[in-house]
Design a protein around this motif. Structure first.
Motif, short mmCIF file in Angstrom:
data_model
loop_
_atom_site.label_atom_id
_atom_site.label_comp_id
_atom_site.label_asym_id
_atom_site.label_seq_id
_atom_site.Cartn_x
_atom_site.Cartn_y
_atom_site.Cartn_z
N LEU A 72 0.81 -1.23 0.00
CA LEU A 72 0.00 0.00 0.00
C LEU A 72 0.84 1.28 0.00
O LEU A 72 0.55 2.20 -0.77
CB LEU A 72 -0.98 -0.02 1.16
N PRO A 73 1.89 1.39 0.84
CA PRO A 73 2.71 2.60 0.76
C PRO A 73 3.41 2.75 -0.59
O PRO A 73 3.63 3.87 -1.05
CB PRO A 73 3.74 2.42 1.89
N LEU A 74 3.73 1.63 -1.23
CA LEU A 74 4.36 1.72 -2.56
C LEU A 74 3.37 2.25 -3.59
O LEU A 74 3.73 3.03 -4.47
CB LEU A 74 4.90 0.36 -2.97
N PHE A 75 2.11 1.84 -3.48
CA PHE A 75 1.07 2.38 -4.36
C PHE A 75 0.89 3.88 -4.11
O PHE A 75 0.68 4.66 -5.05
CB PHE A 75 -0.25 1.65 -4.17
N LEU A 76 0.98 4.29 -2.85
CA LEU A 76 0.88 5.71 -2.52
C LEU A 76 2.02 6.49 -3.17
O LEU A 76 1.80 7.55 -3.77
CB LEU A 76 0.88 5.90 -1.01
N LEU A 77 3.23 5.97 -3.06
CA LEU A 77 4.38 6.64 -3.68
C LEU A 77 4.24 6.71 -5.20
O LEU A 77 4.58 7.72 -5.82
CB LEU A 77 5.68 5.93 -3.31
N ALA A 78 3.74 5.64 -5.80
CA ALA A 78 3.54 5.65 -7.25
C ALA A 78 2.51 6.71 -7.63
O ALA A 78 2.68 7.43 -8.62
CB ALA A 78 3.09 4.27 -7.73
N GLY A 79 1.46 6.84 -6.85
CA GLY A 79 0.44 7.84 -7.13
C GLY A 79 0.95 9.26 -6.94
O GLY A 79 0.63 10.16 -7.73
N LEU A 80 1.73 9.47 -5.90
CA LEU A 80 2.26 10.81 -5.65
C LEU A 80 3.27 11.24 -6.70
O LEU A 80 3.46 12.43 -6.94
CB LEU A 80 2.90 10.88 -4.26
N ASN A 81 3.95 10.28 -7.31
CA ASN A 81 4.96 10.57 -8.32
C ASN A 81 4.48 10.31 -9.74
O ASN A 81 5.28 10.15 -10.65
CB ASN A 81 6.22 9.73 -8.05
N ARG A 82 3.17 10.29 -9.95
CA ARG A 82 2.62 9.87 -11.24
C ARG A 82 3.01 10.80 -12.39
O ARG A 82 2.96 10.41 -13.54
CB ARG A 82 1.11 9.71 -11.16
N GLY A 83 3.42 12.01 -12.12
CA GLY A 83 3.83 12.92 -13.19
C GLY A 83 5.30 12.82 -13.52
O GLY A 83 5.76 13.45 -14.47
N GLY A 84 6.04 12.05 -12.75
CA GLY A 84 7.50 12.01 -12.87
C GLY A 84 7.97 11.08 -13.97
O GLY A 84 7.18 10.49 -14.67
N PRO A 85 9.24 10.96 -14.12
CA PRO A 85 10.31 11.57 -13.33
C PRO A 85 10.61 13.00 -13.80
O PRO A 85 10.31 13.38 -14.91
CB PRO A 85 11.49 10.67 -13.59
N GLY A 86 11.20 13.74 -12.90
CA GLY A 86 11.60 15.11 -13.22
C GLY A 86 10.83 16.13 -12.42
O GLY A 86 10.17 15.83 -11.44
N THR A 87 10.89 17.35 -12.88
CA THR A 87 10.20 18.45 -12.22
C THR A 87 8.80 18.56 -12.79
O THR A 87 8.61 18.64 -14.01
CB THR A 87 10.95 19.77 -12.44
N THR A 101 9.99 14.94 -8.83
CA THR A 101 9.35 13.65 -8.59
C THR A 101 10.22 12.53 -9.14
O THR A 101 11.06 12.73 -10.01
CB THR A 101 7.97 13.59 -9.26
N TYR A 102 9.99 11.35 -8.60
CA TYR A 102 10.68 10.14 -9.04
C TYR A 102 9.86 9.45 -10.12
O TYR A 102 8.71 9.79 -10.36
CB TYR A 102 10.86 9.17 -7.87
N ALA A 103 10.44 8.46 -10.75
CA ALA A 103 9.71 7.63 -11.70
C ALA A 103 8.72 6.76 -10.93
O ALA A 103 9.11 6.08 -9.97
CB ALA A 103 10.67 6.77 -12.50
#
Length: 133
Positions: A72-87, A101-103
């Motif tokens: 679940l926390p990994l899914f949260l990180l993927a959602g928070l970084n969905r526009g990444g990678p980059g600025t 953001t990360y990939a």
């Protein structure tokens, strides 16, 4: 041929309920470890209390849910970084705000792997337990 009795349905509901309890424990433990310097100790204490309660309930095969909960926390990180990678920049009233953001794909892949592994392990352990009697 196995008949679907009320007792069998109740047994399945109890197993899945315990699985969801372990899922919450796994998620709290991983989030608590990641946020160790802020709310982490509270989350780890909740995970420890949940572990004690669930171990007293028996049916330790449902502990595979903790593996799924770790996803679940990994899914949260993927959602928070969905526009990444980059600025990534977003418009806000009066201008814009930008964040690095990360990939998201590595987080999503790891989350899917953990989720599938936990569910598969749970199903295998339930079938093995039922076959044993």
């Amino acid at each position: 041929m196995a008949y679907d009795t009320a007792a069998a349905r109740g047994e399945r509901r109890a197993e899945w309920g315990l699985f969801l309890g372990w899922l919450a424990v796994g998620a709290c433990l991983v989030l608590g470890t990641a946020a160790l310097l802020s709310v982490g100790p509270v989350l780890i204490a909740l995970a420890a209390a949940g572990t004690l309660l669930l171990l007293r309930a028996g049916r330790r095969h449902a502990a595979a849910g903790a593996l799924t909960g770790a996803a679940l926390p990994l899914f949260l990180l993927a959602g928070l970084n969905r526009g990444g990678p980059g600025t990534v920049c977003h418009a806000v009233p009066g201008g814009q705000t930008c964040a690095d953001t990360y990939a998201p794909m590595p987080f999503l892949a790891a989350g899917l792997l953990l989720c599938a592994a936990g569910l598969l392990l749970f199903r295998v352990l339930v079938r093995r337990r039922r076959a044993a009697g």
